[in-house]
Design a protein around this motif. Sequence first.
Motif, PDB file in Angstrom:
ATOM      1  N   PHE A   1       0.170   6.346 -11.867  1.00  0.00           N
ATOM      2  CA  PHE A   1       0.945   7.581 -11.763  1.00  0.00           C
ATOM      3  C   PHE A   1       1.770   7.647 -10.482  1.00  0.00           C
ATOM      4  CE2 PHE A   1      -3.443   8.343 -10.418  1.00  0.00           C
ATOM      5  CZ  PHE A   1      -3.264   8.738  -9.108  1.00  0.00           C
ATOM      6  N   HIS A   2       1.849   6.556  -9.751  1.00  0.00           N
ATOM      7  CA  HIS A   2       2.592   6.557  -8.497  1.00  0.00           C
ATOM      8  C   HIS A   2       3.382   5.261  -8.341  1.00  0.00           C
ATOM      9  CE1 HIS A   2      -0.267   3.728  -6.874  1.00  0.00           C
ATOM     10  NE2 HIS A   2      -1.241   4.517  -7.238  1.00  0.00           N
ATOM     11  N   VAL A   3       4.141   5.207  -7.260  1.00  0.00           N
ATOM     12  CA  VAL A   3       5.079   4.106  -7.032  1.00  0.00           C
ATOM     13  C   VAL A   3       4.383   2.751  -6.967  1.00  0.00           C
ATOM     14  CG1 VAL A   3       6.607   3.128  -5.265  1.00  0.00           C
ATOM     15  CG2 VAL A   3       6.881   5.518  -5.960  1.00  0.00           C
ATOM     16  N   HIS A   4       3.292   2.662  -6.217  1.00  0.00           N
ATOM     17  CA  HIS A   4       2.646   1.370  -5.992  1.00  0.00           C
ATOM     18  C   HIS A   4       2.155   0.765  -7.304  1.00  0.00           C
ATOM     19  CE1 HIS A   4      -0.379  -1.036  -3.260  1.00  0.00           C
ATOM     20  NE2 HIS A   4       0.325  -1.807  -4.038  1.00  0.00           N
ATOM     21  N   GLY A   5       1.345   1.506  -8.033  1.00  0.00           N
ATOM     22  CA  GLY A   5       0.751   0.954  -9.238  1.00  0.00           C
ATOM     23  C   GLY A   5       1.720   0.799 -10.391  1.00  0.00           C
ATOM     24  N   LEU A   6       2.651   1.760 -10.541  1.00  0.00           N
ATOM     25  CA  LEU A   6       3.543   1.760 -11.695  1.00  0.00           C
ATOM     26  C   LEU A   6       4.809   0.951 -11.462  1.00  0.00           C
ATOM     27  CD1 LEU A   6       4.238   2.751 -14.513  1.00  0.00           C
ATOM     28  CD2 LEU A   6       5.173   4.837 -13.489  1.00  0.00           C
ATOM     29  N   ILE A   7       5.570   1.292 -10.420  1.00  0.00           N
ATOM     30  CA  ILE A   7       6.856   0.615 -10.217  1.00  0.00           C
ATOM     31  C   ILE A   7       6.648  -0.816  -9.730  1.00  0.00           C
ATOM     32  CG2 ILE A   7       9.025   0.640  -8.943  1.00  0.00           C
ATOM     33  CD1 ILE A   7       8.986   3.652  -9.017  1.00  0.00           C
ATOM     34  N   LEU A   8       5.868  -0.980  -8.655  1.00  0.00           N
ATOM     35  CA  LEU A   8       5.647  -2.340  -8.162  1.00  0.00           C
ATOM     36  C   LEU A   8       4.741  -3.129  -9.105  1.00  0.00           C
ATOM     37  CD1 LEU A   8       6.846  -1.017  -5.622  1.00  0.00           C
ATOM     38  CD2 LEU A   8       5.232  -2.363  -4.266  1.00  0.00           C
TER      39      LEU A   8
ATOM     40  N   GLY B   1       6.256   1.687   2.222  1.00  0.00           N
ATOM     41  CA  GLY B   1       7.130   2.487   1.384  1.00  0.00           C
ATOM     42  C   GLY B   1       6.530   3.859   1.177  1.00  0.00           C
ATOM     43  N   MET B   2       7.226   4.668   0.417  1.00  0.00           N
ATOM     44  CA  MET B   2       6.733   5.991   0.070  1.00  0.00           C
ATOM     45  C   MET B   2       7.434   6.444  -1.210  1.00  0.00           C
ATOM     46  SD  MET B   2       8.478   7.865   3.379  1.00  0.00           S
ATOM     47  CE  MET B   2       7.585   9.398   3.120  1.00  0.00           C
ATOM     48  N   THR B   3       6.969   7.528  -1.780  1.00  0.00           N
ATOM     49  CA  THR B   3       7.515   7.980  -3.056  1.00  0.00           C
ATOM     50  C   THR B   3       9.021   8.139  -2.994  1.00  0.00           C
ATOM     51  OG1 THR B   3       5.441   9.149  -3.526  1.00  0.00           O
ATOM     52  CG2 THR B   3       7.372   9.789  -4.803  1.00  0.00           C
ATOM     53  N   GLU B   4       9.507   8.772  -1.929  1.00  0.00           N
ATOM     54  CA  GLU B   4      10.924   9.099  -1.852  1.00  0.00           C
ATOM     55  C   GLU B   4      11.826   7.900  -1.578  1.00  0.00           C
ATOM     56  OE1 GLU B   4       8.681  12.781  -0.341  1.00  0.00           O
ATOM     57  OE2 GLU B   4       8.469  10.610  -0.282  1.00  0.00           O
ATOM     58  N   THR B   5      11.280   6.839  -1.025  1.00  0.00           N
ATOM     59  CA  THR B   5      12.110   5.708  -0.606  1.00  0.00           C
ATOM     60  C   THR B   5      11.785   4.415  -1.340  1.00  0.00           C
ATOM     61  OG1 THR B   5      10.603   4.961   1.141  1.00  0.00           O
ATOM     62  CG2 THR B   5      12.178   6.700   1.727  1.00  0.00           C
TER      63      THR B   5
END
Length: 499
Positions: A199-206, A298-302
């Motif tokens: 549900f967040h950038v690390h697990g989903l996008i990356l 990194g972070m959600t916004e960037t």
Amino acid sequence: MSPLSLDLSPDLFPALTEAQADPDGPGAHRPALRFGDRSLTYGELAATASPLAARVAEAGRIAVWATPTLETAVAVVAALLAGVPAVPLNPKSGESELGHIVSDSAPTLVLAAPGTQLPPALAALERLDIDTSAPATSLPSPGTSDPESPALIVYTSGTTGPPKGAVIPRRAIATTLDALADAWQWTGDDVLVHGLPLFHVHGLILGILGPLRRGGSVRHLGRFETAGVARELSEGATMLFGVPTMYHRIAETLPDDPALAKALARARLLVSGSAALPVHDHERIAQATGRRVIERYGMTETLMNTSVRADGEPRAGTVGVPLPGVELRLTEEDGTTAVEAYDGETVGEIQVRGPNLFTEYLNRPEATAAAFTEDGWFRTGDMAVRDPDGYVRIVGRKATDLIKSGGYKIGAGEIENALLEHPGVREAAVTGEPDADLGERIVAWIVPADPQSPPTVDELADHVARRLAPHKRPRVVHHLDALPRNDMGKIMKRALTHD
């Protein structure tokens, strides 16, 4: 450093398009996703995501009940193929938080795995079950050709108020993943293993979209277990993504698990993110496996800003250098005066600018405006120093980790790393509290290795003073059974209070 080619076309997943165009070709039979004993090749993923994409194409905005399952990955891929913004929902969120997110993002549908029980906060939404076996003959036409169009709306943790929805455009996903491919030499031959939430950038996008963009594959553990890591790395996986809590468990397990050490030694790349990995855990893993964990920031916004490069020095305690295409600067407290020093000591707030940034906070124009400087730099709120060769070392958050004591600006993170090098300390967090003489005094919150014989304040103060500097020593020490952490393993410092 190789030149970076950024593909801003609507086709985020060329391997899917190739598999659909030639269903009998070798690309269609390459493994794409595996969750436990369930898996999809690129051809199967294209066939599965296609009818779902067609069904949500006119939905406007959809929510995805983001369990760590094959269905979640298929749902997000389908939304991206259709050009429909997806809102990943944390299954562990409380009713109040879920209600806020649904009200704020106003999705028309919620996608979930069949048989999943959804909470009352989602009762008003039309539900669509994700069928991972539906056949299809062709992929739908991309729903958008605009790289600035919203791809995901990911909600922040809400530590200073209700969670804000960061609108992440297709452009940011493409540029971040391509920049990481450059930094990590990430190719379609790589097989990634991870057990992160989706549900967040690390697990989903990356962790999911990254391998799919490269044409490689991902093996998700469902839930993190060191035995699963050892198994997958022993059976062909080349990369491991994790958070510090996971790597700490690995470091604790290694002395009694030679199979885990052997498996980690075979990995091409071990990556940690979402919070700082203590130097002590870095060293224990390196000593047992001969492999160094690299960190990125990194972070959600960037999305991603910096990383230690695969061809660079894997220096513990740093998050490396800015990724291709990302501008990074440190600023003084006024938020505009640049910190020019590369001395490893001068602390400033990280600000970034580049194609990796989000577009806005959904429905929050004032918050969006406040997050950026007039000339377009995003204020991260993270404090850091830069080493002479440009490596960035994060020392904490501006709101909770910058301690002003005796005229010095001190980052809590470096003190925490020093404390973790003490054999009597299992976990550590550092905060500041008001002090009439110093302005703020440094407070250490310690989980002792032996609760019956915890280290004293004088012992820890001397330990830190020898490693860092006398003005960075803790003046107060509290002993705890455990530190409060969120789902990603980040320490929740606002919960650290004492009577």
